[in-house]
Design a protein around this motif. Structure first.
Motif, PDB file in Angstrom:
ATOM      1  N   LYS A 210       0.832  -1.209   0.000  1.00  0.00           N
ATOM      2  CA  LYS A 210       0.000   0.000   0.000  1.00  0.00           C
ATOM      3  C   LYS A 210       0.863   1.256   0.000  1.00  0.00           C
ATOM      4  CE  LYS A 210      -3.705   2.255   2.632  1.00  0.00           C
ATOM      5  NZ  LYS A 210      -4.584   2.142   3.833  1.00  0.00           N
ATOM      6  N   ILE A 211       1.895   1.262   0.837  1.00  0.00           N
ATOM      7  CA  ILE A 211       2.793   2.418   0.928  1.00  0.00           C
ATOM      8  C   ILE A 211       3.549   2.624  -0.381  1.00  0.00           C
ATOM      9  CG2 ILE A 211       4.907   3.254   2.049  1.00  0.00           C
ATOM     10  CD1 ILE A 211       3.835   1.904   4.640  1.00  0.00           C
ATOM     11  N   VAL A 212       4.020   1.526  -0.950  1.00  0.00           N
ATOM     12  CA  VAL A 212       4.799   1.606  -2.187  1.00  0.00           C
ATOM     13  C   VAL A 212       3.935   2.090  -3.349  1.00  0.00           C
ATOM     14  CG1 VAL A 212       6.039   0.221  -3.904  1.00  0.00           C
ATOM     15  CG2 VAL A 212       6.510  -0.083  -1.465  1.00  0.00           C
ATOM     16  N   LEU A 213       2.736   1.562  -3.461  1.00  0.00           N
ATOM     17  CA  LEU A 213       1.839   2.001  -4.534  1.00  0.00           C
ATOM     18  C   LEU A 213       1.538   3.497  -4.427  1.00  0.00           C
ATOM     19  CD1 LEU A 213      -0.703  -0.964  -4.750  1.00  0.00           C
ATOM     20  CD2 LEU A 213       0.943  -0.264  -6.499  1.00  0.00           C
ATOM     21  N   LYS A 214       1.286   3.949  -3.220  1.00  0.00           N
ATOM     22  CA  LYS A 214       0.988   5.370  -3.019  1.00  0.00           C
ATOM     23  C   LYS A 214       2.179   6.232  -3.427  1.00  0.00           C
ATOM     24  CE  LYS A 214      -0.586   8.657   0.502  1.00  0.00           C
ATOM     25  NZ  LYS A 214      -1.000   8.819   1.925  1.00  0.00           N
ATOM     26  N   SER A 215       3.381   5.800  -3.049  1.00  0.00           N
ATOM     27  CA  SER A 215       4.586   6.557  -3.392  1.00  0.00           C
ATOM     28  C   SER A 215       4.808   6.596  -4.900  1.00  0.00           C
ATOM     29  CB  SER A 215       5.801   5.931  -2.701  1.00  0.00           C
ATOM     30  OG  SER A 215       6.998   6.553  -3.125  1.00  0.00           O
ATOM     31  N   LEU A 216       4.689   5.446  -5.548  1.00  0.00           N
ATOM     32  CA  LEU A 216       4.908   5.388  -6.994  1.00  0.00           C
ATOM     33  C   LEU A 216       3.866   6.217  -7.743  1.00  0.00           C
ATOM     34  CD1 LEU A 216       5.793   1.603  -7.418  1.00  0.00           C
ATOM     35  CD2 LEU A 216       7.360   3.543  -7.642  1.00  0.00           C
ATOM     36  N   GLN A 217       2.632   6.115  -7.321  1.00  0.00           N
ATOM     37  CA  GLN A 217       1.575   6.887  -7.982  1.00  0.00           C
ATOM     38  C   GLN A 217       1.833   8.385  -7.856  1.00  0.00           C
ATOM     39  OE1 GLN A 217      -1.724   5.216  -5.861  1.00  0.00           O
ATOM     40  NE2 GLN A 217      -1.984   3.497  -7.276  1.00  0.00           N
ATOM     41  N   ARG A 218       2.280   8.796  -6.685  1.00  0.00           N
ATOM     42  CA  ARG A 218       2.546  10.222  -6.470  1.00  0.00           C
ATOM     43  C   ARG A 218       3.716  10.699  -7.325  1.00  0.00           C
ATOM     44  NH1 ARG A 218       5.580  13.549  -3.094  1.00  0.00           N
ATOM     45  NH2 ARG A 218       6.662  11.770  -2.188  1.00  0.00           N
ATOM     46  N   ARG A 219       4.787   9.899  -7.367  1.00  0.00           N
ATOM     47  CA  ARG A 219       5.978  10.330  -8.098  1.00  0.00           C
ATOM     48  C   ARG A 219       5.813  10.206  -9.614  1.00  0.00           C
ATOM     49  NH1 ARG A 219      11.212   8.023  -4.898  1.00  0.00           N
ATOM     50  NH2 ARG A 219      12.276   9.591  -6.190  1.00  0.00           N
ATOM     51  N   LEU A 220       4.843   9.411 -10.039  1.00  0.00           N
ATOM     52  CA  LEU A 220       4.579   9.276 -11.472  1.00  0.00           C
ATOM     53  C   LEU A 220       3.487  10.223 -11.964  1.00  0.00           C
ATOM     54  CD1 LEU A 220       4.751   5.390 -11.834  1.00  0.00           C
ATOM     55  CD2 LEU A 220       6.260   7.036 -12.970  1.00  0.00           C
ATOM     56  N   ALA A 221       2.843  10.908 -11.043  1.00  0.00           N
ATOM     57  CA  ALA A 221       1.764  11.823 -11.423  1.00  0.00           C
ATOM     58  C   ALA A 221       2.313  12.953 -12.293  1.00  0.00           C
ATOM     59  CB  ALA A 221       1.098  12.392 -10.176  1.00  0.00           C
ATOM     60  N   PRO A 222       1.547  13.385 -13.294  1.00  0.00           N
ATOM     61  CA  PRO A 222       2.019  14.438 -14.211  1.00  0.00           C
ATOM     62  C   PRO A 222       2.443  15.719 -13.500  1.00  0.00           C
ATOM     63  CG  PRO A 222       0.028  13.407 -15.058  1.00  0.00           C
ATOM     64  CD  PRO A 222       0.214  12.879 -13.672  1.00  0.00           C
ATOM     65  N   GLY A 223       1.792  16.039 -12.405  1.00  0.00           N
ATOM     66  CA  GLY A 223       2.096  17.292 -11.718  1.00  0.00           C
ATOM     67  C   GLY A 223       3.217  17.199 -10.702  1.00  0.00           C
ATOM     68  N   TYR A 224       3.811  16.010 -10.551  1.00  0.00           N
ATOM     69  CA  TYR A 224       4.862  15.863  -9.533  1.00  0.00           C
ATOM     70  C   TYR A 224       6.140  16.574  -9.982  1.00  0.00           C
ATOM     71  CZ  TYR A 224       8.453  13.813  -6.568  1.00  0.00           C
ATOM     72  OH  TYR A 224       9.503  13.640  -5.703  1.00  0.00           O
ATOM     73  N   ALA A 225       6.713  17.335  -9.082  1.00  0.00           N
ATOM     74  CA  ALA A 225       7.984  18.011  -9.349  1.00  0.00           C
ATOM     75  C   ALA A 225       8.965  17.651  -8.240  1.00  0.00           C
ATOM     76  CB  ALA A 225       7.788  19.521  -9.410  1.00  0.00           C
ATOM     77  N   ALA A 226      10.097  17.120  -8.621  1.00  0.00           N
ATOM     78  CA  ALA A 226      11.113  16.761  -7.632  1.00  0.00           C
ATOM     79  C   ALA A 226      11.639  18.021  -6.957  1.00  0.00           C
ATOM     80  CB  ALA A 226      12.256  16.016  -8.309  1.00  0.00           C
ATOM     81  N   PRO A 227      11.960  17.951  -5.674  1.00  0.00           N
ATOM     82  CA  PRO A 227      12.481  19.126  -4.967  1.00  0.00           C
ATOM     83  C   PRO A 227      13.803  19.596  -5.571  1.00  0.00           C
ATOM     84  CG  PRO A 227      11.847  17.388  -3.434  1.00  0.00           C
ATOM     85  CD  PRO A 227      11.832  16.784  -4.797  1.00  0.00           C
ATOM     86  N   SER A 228      14.093  20.857  -5.384  1.00  0.00           N
ATOM     87  CA  SER A 228      15.370  21.405  -5.840  1.00  0.00           C
ATOM     88  C   SER A 228      16.506  20.819  -5.006  1.00  0.00           C
ATOM     89  CB  SER A 228      15.369  22.924  -5.694  1.00  0.00           C
ATOM     90  OG  SER A 228      15.313  23.280  -4.315  1.00  0.00           O
ATOM     91  N   ALA A 229      17.730  21.014  -5.475  1.00  0.00           N
ATOM     92  CA  ALA A 229      18.892  20.509  -4.740  1.00  0.00           C
ATOM     93  C   ALA A 229      18.941  21.103  -3.332  1.00  0.00           C
ATOM     94  CB  ALA A 229      20.172  20.834  -5.502  1.00  0.00           C
ATOM     95  N   ARG A 230      18.618  22.373  -3.232  1.00  0.00           N
ATOM     96  CA  ARG A 230      18.630  23.025  -1.914  1.00  0.00           C
ATOM     97  C   ARG A 230      17.581  22.403  -0.994  1.00  0.00           C
ATOM     98  NH1 ARG A 230      17.678  29.510  -0.701  1.00  0.00           N
ATOM     99  NH2 ARG A 230      17.755  29.351   1.584  1.00  0.00           N
ATOM    100  N   ASN A 231      16.382  22.192  -1.524  1.00  0.00           N
ATOM    101  CA  ASN A 231      15.323  21.595  -0.707  1.00  0.00           C
ATOM    102  C   ASN A 231      15.654  20.163  -0.304  1.00  0.00           C
ATOM    103  OD1 ASN A 231      13.771  23.887  -0.731  1.00  0.00           O
ATOM    104  ND2 ASN A 231      12.495  23.249  -2.455  1.00  0.00           N
ATOM    105  N   ARG A 232      16.323  19.428  -1.210  1.00  0.00           N
ATOM    106  CA  ARG A 232      16.724  18.061  -0.868  1.00  0.00           C
ATOM    107  C   ARG A 232      17.701  18.058   0.298  1.00  0.00           C
ATOM    108  NH1 ARG A 232      17.038  17.308  -6.504  1.00  0.00           N
ATOM    109  NH2 ARG A 232      19.316  17.406  -6.421  1.00  0.00           N
ATOM    110  N   ARG A 233      18.630  19.000   0.277  1.00  0.00           N
ATOM    111  CA  ARG A 233      19.600  19.085   1.382  1.00  0.00           C
ATOM    112  C   ARG A 233      18.897  19.400   2.694  1.00  0.00           C
ATOM    113  NH1 ARG A 233      22.759  21.682  -2.654  1.00  0.00           N
ATOM    114  NH2 ARG A 233      22.117  23.740  -1.910  1.00  0.00           N
ATOM    115  N   GLU A 234      17.928  20.298   2.644  1.00  0.00           N
ATOM    116  CA  GLU A 234      17.194  20.662   3.862  1.00  0.00           C
ATOM    117  C   GLU A 234      16.383  19.479   4.387  1.00  0.00           C
ATOM    118  OE1 GLU A 234      14.951  24.038   2.647  1.00  0.00           O
ATOM    119  OE2 GLU A 234      16.637  25.443   2.845  1.00  0.00           O
ATOM    120  N   MET A 235      15.777  18.712   3.473  1.00  0.00           N
ATOM    121  CA  MET A 235      15.016  17.527   3.878  1.00  0.00           C
ATOM    122  C   MET A 235      15.922  16.489   4.524  1.00  0.00           C
ATOM    123  SD  MET A 235      12.534  16.936   0.594  1.00  0.00           S
ATOM    124  CE  MET A 235      11.395  18.188   0.039  1.00  0.00           C
TER     125      MET A 235
END
Length: 243
Positions: A210-235
């Protein structure tokens, strides 16, 4: 970390210096990353000075951190980067120690090296501490979250194939779950289709799927945008503080 801090930590703390004193594995890795070749020599010097152990199993059955092996892996990285760890990943006695620095380095080369380790794996082992499962867990850390290491589709597909092999070769639910969680790092249509088609009834695997499906669906969604390098460092920093 200051250059003198390593020796100071090893000499302090309630544990004997041979067991690391107040030193933690994370200190060794951070020191290697920060100080490079000079740091490698200092890691080796401190290890010899305090007689750090190569075997963490004591005569009375007590287990301690085998800092000599961690020192070897960290010194190899400090001198040659990820390439310096490659021979250690191929050494059964050192592979689990060589995996640790890759997680902290957080680079495409680190991901590729861990995937290469997985390609040589015997997934039939039921030992979660065996190198292949440690490597897959490391890939999960590096690739499954919004602050994941950016990798190309070729490496994502390699991870997808690795997960399928690991899943098929093992029986224990907790190891199947380890494989399944790592699939989040391969946000491909093929990954989503495969996970969606899985038939599971074990509660651990039902939850993981369930967790994996939710993650994949979110990251494959047309509107998904990966965080910037700066935001990744902060995360990454925020998650590090939380753990």
């Amino acid at each position: 970390m200051k250059f003198t801090a390593l020796a100071q930590k090893a000499a302090k703390g309630s544990a004997p210096a041979a067991y690391g004193g107040a030193l933690e594995v994370e200190h060794l890795i951070a020191f290697a990353i920060e100080h490079g070749g000079a740091g490698a020599a200092e890691i080796e010097r401190v290890c010899v000075l305090h007689g750090c152990l190569d075997d963490g199993l004591l005569a009375d059955g007590t287990r301690v951190v085998p800092f000599a092996r961690w020192a070897r892996a960290c010194a190899a990285y400090a001198r040659e980067g990820v390439a310096g760890l490659r021979p250690l990943l191929e050494d059964p006695a050192m592979a689990t120690f060589a995996i640790g620095p890759h997680v902290q380095v957080r680079s495409r080369d680190a991901v590729a090296a861990l995937l290469a380790c997985c390609e040589r794996a015997d997934w039939q082992t039921s030992d979660a501490d065996a190198a292949p499962w440690k490597a897959l867990t490391a890939l999960n850390i590096l690739l499954s979250f919004d602050d994941s290491v950016p990798v190309d589709e070729r490496l994502q597909y390699a991870l997808y194939e690795t997960v399928r092999k690991a899943w098929s070769a093992t029986s224990p639910a907790h190891l199947k779950a380890t494989a399944l969680y790592a699939l989040r790092g391969a946000p491909l249509a093929a990954s989503l289709a495969w996970a969606d088609a899985l038939a599971v009834d074990d509660a651990t695997l039902v939850s993981a799927r369930k967790i994996v499906l939710k993650s994949l669906q979110r990251r494959l969604a047309p509107g998904y945008a990966a965080p910037s390098a700066r935001n990744r460092r902060e995360m990454a920093k925020a998650r590090g503080r939380a753990t």
